[in-house]
Design a protein around this motif. Sequence first.
Motif, PDB file in Angstrom:
ATOM      1  N   VAL A 143       0.846  -1.196   0.000  1.00 47.32           N
ATOM      2  CA  VAL A 143       0.000   0.000   0.000  1.00 47.32           C
ATOM      3  C   VAL A 143       0.885   1.250   0.000  1.00 47.32           C
ATOM      4  O   VAL A 143       1.904   1.294   0.685  1.00 47.32           O
ATOM      5  N   LYS A 147      -0.889   7.929  -0.429  1.00 46.33           N
ATOM      6  CA  LYS A 147      -1.971   8.040  -1.439  1.00 46.33           C
ATOM      7  C   LYS A 147      -3.319   7.582  -0.852  1.00 46.33           C
ATOM      8  O   LYS A 147      -4.370   8.108  -1.164  1.00 46.33           O
ATOM      9  N   GLN A 148      -3.242   6.545  -0.012  1.00 47.94           N
ATOM     10  CA  GLN A 148      -4.462   5.866   0.453  1.00 47.94           C
ATOM     11  C   GLN A 148      -5.073   6.533   1.688  1.00 47.94           C
ATOM     12  O   GLN A 148      -6.244   6.338   1.995  1.00 47.94           O
ATOM     13  N   ARG A 149      -4.276   7.322   2.369  1.00 43.44           N
ATOM     14  CA  ARG A 149      -4.728   7.874   3.661  1.00 43.44           C
ATOM     15  C   ARG A 149      -6.009   8.720   3.500  1.00 43.44           C
ATOM     16  O   ARG A 149      -6.198   9.393   2.474  1.00 43.44           O
ATOM     17  N   LYS A 151      -8.918   7.829   2.849  1.00 43.99           N
ATOM     18  CA  LYS A 151      -9.965   7.298   1.954  1.00 43.99           C
ATOM     19  C   LYS A 151     -10.695   6.164   2.663  1.00 43.99           C
ATOM     20  O   LYS A 151     -10.066   5.194   3.099  1.00 43.99           O
ATOM     21  N   MET A 153     -12.452   2.911   3.677  1.00 42.57           N
ATOM     22  CA  MET A 153     -12.430   1.524   3.200  1.00 42.57           C
ATOM     23  C   MET A 153     -13.320   0.713   4.138  1.00 42.57           C
ATOM     24  O   MET A 153     -13.942   1.276   5.030  1.00 42.57           O
TER      25      MET A 153
END
Length: 192
Positions: A143, A147-149, A151, A153
């Motif tokens: 991961v 970028k993913q923080r 968001k 899920m």
Amino acid sequence: MNPKEYKEQLLQSLHKKFIDYPECPLAPLGRKQEVFGDGNPDASLVFIGEAPGAQEDALGKPFVGRAGKLLNKILDVLDIKRSEIFITNIVKCRPPGNRKPSPKEMKLCCPGLLEKQIKIIKPKIICTLGATALEGLLDLKQVKITKQRGKLMRYGNTPVIPTLHPAYVLRNPKALKDLTQDIQAALSYTDN
Ligand code: URA
């Protein structure tokens, strides 16, 4: 017995099953003890980190070192007490030299324990701290947490907000606002 006491009892008997669990691949590598987690057994918000470090291994509690102190400061700013939330890690045993636990170690260190902890606590929201926690919880590979923080899920029916690890923020102080903002977003799920 109220729900909090009931959940506390369930967690205690669950944790007893894994004390000095000999099959853990990390057990022979020098850790002192398992660090199961700490906080409110009836918490609406559960934080999940990577693994205990040296101080956590010595004291048997998660996030008591430098990263934990930063997390405490952020919680303080957001007016949340540590005793209101629950904190644990993907692996309960300290990997040697604080290296990242391997996917196999994530599966075999106290197998099924994290899943059972979440089932007992039934939080409204989970906040994962760092890439490893998100990879371990949702069985993902490599991961990119920057970028993913932030968001949203899901872990089964439970919403998950991934964020940065406080240790990363200690090295990159400019990211403090991102970590704070993500925790604030996670807190909005705890409102009724
Ligand atoms: N870092 C983690 O990921 N977990 C801890 O408990 C302490 C530091």
